[in-house]
Design an enzyme around this catalytic site. Structure first.
Site, PDB file in Angstrom:
ATOM      1  CG  HIS A 389      -1.744   1.068   1.421  1.00 41.50           C
ATOM      2  ND1 HIS A 389      -3.139   1.071   1.221  1.00 41.50           N
ATOM      3  CD2 HIS A 389      -1.681   2.418   1.762  1.00 41.50           C
ATOM      4  CE1 HIS A 389      -3.754   2.213   1.409  1.00 41.50           C
ATOM      5  NE2 HIS A 389      -2.789   3.048   1.779  1.00 41.50           N
ATOM      6  CD  GLU A 390       1.484   3.425   3.622  1.00 41.26           C
ATOM      7  OE1 GLU A 390       1.762   4.628   2.978  1.00 41.26           O
ATOM      8  OE2 GLU A 390       0.646   3.300   4.407  1.00 41.26           O
ATOM      9  CG  HIS A 393       0.281   6.258  -0.601  1.00 43.57           C
ATOM     10  ND1 HIS A 393      -0.862   6.729  -1.319  1.00 43.57           N
ATOM     11  CD2 HIS A 393       0.060   5.536   0.513  1.00 43.57           C
ATOM     12  CE1 HIS A 393      -1.858   6.397  -0.734  1.00 43.57           C
ATOM     13  NE2 HIS A 393      -1.314   5.858   0.314  1.00 43.57           N
ATOM     14  CG  HIS A 396       0.622   8.658  -7.019  1.00 47.29           C
ATOM     15  ND1 HIS A 396      -0.602   8.908  -6.408  1.00 47.29           N
ATOM     16  CD2 HIS A 396       0.601   9.472  -8.073  1.00 47.29           C
ATOM     17  CE1 HIS A 396      -1.414   9.783  -7.150  1.00 47.29           C
ATOM     18  NE2 HIS A 396      -0.511  10.102  -8.250  1.00 47.29           N
TER      19      HIS A 396
END
Length: 596
Positions: A389-390, A393, A396
């Site tokens: 998940h991290e 980020h 991105h």
């Protein structure tokens, strides 16, 4: 006894590399002093921002130069503070950085009110006269869009200066929950003592011994009861702050103000809550399936995190998790994979829990730094998914920085939560299709169902709670701990209908830091909905869809969030992505029912 280690006991390779920002605290201090001395240079342009296209460009370039350095100063101090919230030296650094950031924002606060004296034709004329201003065209459009909600330069400066004080409720809550609160030590069924922490509470709630889970649950929430009035007062004032700031900017509600910032229609929020509420039967089915799998007469609150497989699940060491994640991201392209692998080898990640470390996980960094990921890795499947998940980020941010100038490299949370959840969804697909270990596959399926439950349903429940307590404040009602308890318990009872509630679960709102983030949590739910749609498209269409998704990530903040997602092929103004995600949830429930 299982004790949380001190930070000094953690290996260097398992800590993030903050020396990549500043070599040491002395270098940070020098940077802090240098940029502090220059903040007032911005004020020299007050009243002159639009006197000519050349002056405007000078101001925008100076603002960028200063705010980029302020961002680095703030990032270093914040990350140092997160390493050990008990360290008063780094708390002081963070306080100084926050004050500096507030001063810089205040010094530049005249810019947008002065820009709003222009109209679209004026902006076009400025760009014609100074072509380098064309790079700021979307920024100008966004500023003019907010004209009805921007106050005079004097009021804007005051609001900017109050930013540091306005965050006091969140700061106090963070210090209380991360630094000051300590939780009891309990004895495991094997006789080993373990200290309950914010970081390991969920993991302990997955222990196969039901009596042990109940003891952990009761001890944990009883500790929160002792600070009930402090936390209640903190949340009340945070909500009131949101309301007052919204009114100061001529919004009818705090929600309207929060969603208008990124230009997300309020209808998106309502559509989410309504669509999820119409499909609570799927969540209830999940609860009933879990009750049957655990072989209990009543599903209790200390059973909710328990795996339907009946045990804690296989151990996933950090190194194994990184291997699984990198392999799972193959559909996003070789370059994406390589960037992830490089980041993992370059100490982006602060891996393990240590005493005083901020709980949870996050990805941070600035335009001029590498990403930094805080983890409290617990050698389990849940931690592996959190890492994926991290990393979503972080990548991105990297893709946006590659393609966009500073003013567009940042992006809204609305889009950010798509990037993180795409990684989770791809990881699930990869493991279910490639891993031969039936036990691991079953736990992966169970983990994704749990993450789906906690992301789409739980975060929507949080969003409903957040809306209701803000509506109380907006109606001049009293927000008390009792009111928070009552509102939260009613929602919990509705969403988790098959489960039997007890009085302690009404306090769960006390341990959710996201309630201090001003209408933040709904974006987790919209994020997973968009992510599932994007992954389905990538798996069906291949590289063309993956390229469209990477293009959307690389847009950063160069377009409005709804347009960014449209680039990736998703329309969040429609209930379709949410309904599609819920359909996938139902499919996975069918698979788990068959396995069980």
């Amino acid at each position: 006894m299982s004790q949380v280690p001190e930070r000094s006991e953690i290996d260097t390779e398992d800590k993030w590399d903050l020396a990549s920002i500043y070599e040491d605290d002395e270098a940070w201090q020098a940077a802090y002093e240098s940029v502090s001395d220059r903040v007032d240079d911005l004020r020299a342009y007050e009243g002159r921002a639009i006197e000519s296209p050349e002056t405007l460009l000078e101001l925008l370039e100076l603002r960028e130069e200063l705010l980029r350095e302020v961002s680095k100063v703030s990032s270093y101090a914040s990350l140092r503070s997160a390493e050990d919230t008990r360290n008063q030296e780094y708390q002081a650094l963070q306080a100084k950085a926050e004050s500096l950031s507030s001063s810089a924002q205040s010094a530049a606060s005249f810019l947008e009110p002065e820009l709003q004296e222009l109209d679209e034709s004026d902006v076009e004329s400025f760009i014609d006269a100074e072509p380098e201003l064309a790079e700021y065209e979307h920024y100008f459009d966004d500023v003019l869009r907010m004209k009805p909600h921007t106050r005079s330069a004097e009021v804007e400066e005051l609001l900017a200066e109050l930013g540091e004080v306005a965050g006091a409720s969140s700061d106090i809550y963070g210090m209380l929950s991360n630094a000051d609160m300590t939780f009891p030590t309990v004895e495991r069924p094997d006789g080993e003592d373990v200290e309950i922490t914010q970081g390991n509470f969920t993991k302990l709630q997955k222990h196969p011994d039901r009596a042990f889970r109940r003891e952990v649950y009761e001890q944990f929430y009883d500790e929160w009861a002792d600070v009930r009035n402090a936390v209640g007062t903190s949340l009340k004032n945070s909500v009131k702050k949101d309301v007052k700031y919204a009114r100061a900017r001529n919004y009818e509600t705090a929600r309207e103000a929060a969603l208008d910032g990124p230009n997300v229609p309020v209808e998106v929020y309502d559509n989410l809550v309504e669509t999820v509420r119409e499909n609570l039967d799927s969540l209830h089915r999940h609860g009933e399936l879990k009750r049957e799998a655990l072989g209990v007469d009543d599903l209790r609150m200390w059973d909710l995190y328990m795996s339907m497989t009946g045990d804690e699940g296989p151990e996933i060491p950090y190194e194994q998790a990184t291997e699984y994640i990198v392999d799972a991201l193959e559909p996003l392209g070789e370059e994406y994979q390589e960037r992830v692998e490089e980041g993992l080898e370059s100490r982006w990640v602060d891996v393990y829990e240590n005493r005083g470390k901020r709980s949870g996980a996050f990805s941070a960094g600035t335009y001029d730094t590498q990403p930094f990921i805080l983890m409290n890795y617990q050698d389990d499947i849940a931690s592996m998914f959190t890492l994926a998940h991290e990393l979503g980020h972080s990548l991105h941010s990297e893709l946006a920085k590659d393609q966009q100038p500073w003013q567009y490299a940042d992006y809204t949370i609305f889009v950010a939560e798509v990037a993180s959840t795409v990684n989770e969804t791809l990881l699930t697909q990869h493991l279910l299709e490639t891993v031969d270990d039936d036990e691991l596959r079953m736990h992966v399926l169970d983990e994704y169902l749990e993450r789906f439950r906690s992301t789409l349903y739980r975060q929507t429940m949080f969003a409903d709670f957040e809306l209701q307590i803000h509506e109380v404040a907006e109606a001049e009602g009293a927000l008390t701990p009792d009111r928070f308890d009552e509102t939260y318990r009613d929602l919990k009872a509705e969403f988790y209908d098959p489960a039997e509630l007890d009085d302690r679960i009404a306090r769960e709102w006390m341990r959710i830091p996201h309630f201090y983030y001003n209408y933040y949590v709904y974006q987790y739910a919209t994020g997973i909905s968009a992510a599932v749609a994007i992954v389905e498209r990538i798996l069906e269409e291949g590289e063309d869809a993956a390229a469209a998704y990477r293009e959307a990530l690389a847009l950063g903040g160069a377009e409005y969030p709804m347009d960014v997602l449209d680039t990736a092929g998703v329309d969040m103004t429609s209930p379709e992505p949410i309904e599609s995600a819920l359909s996938v949830y139902d499919d996975y429930l069918d698979q788990m029912a068959d396995l069980l």
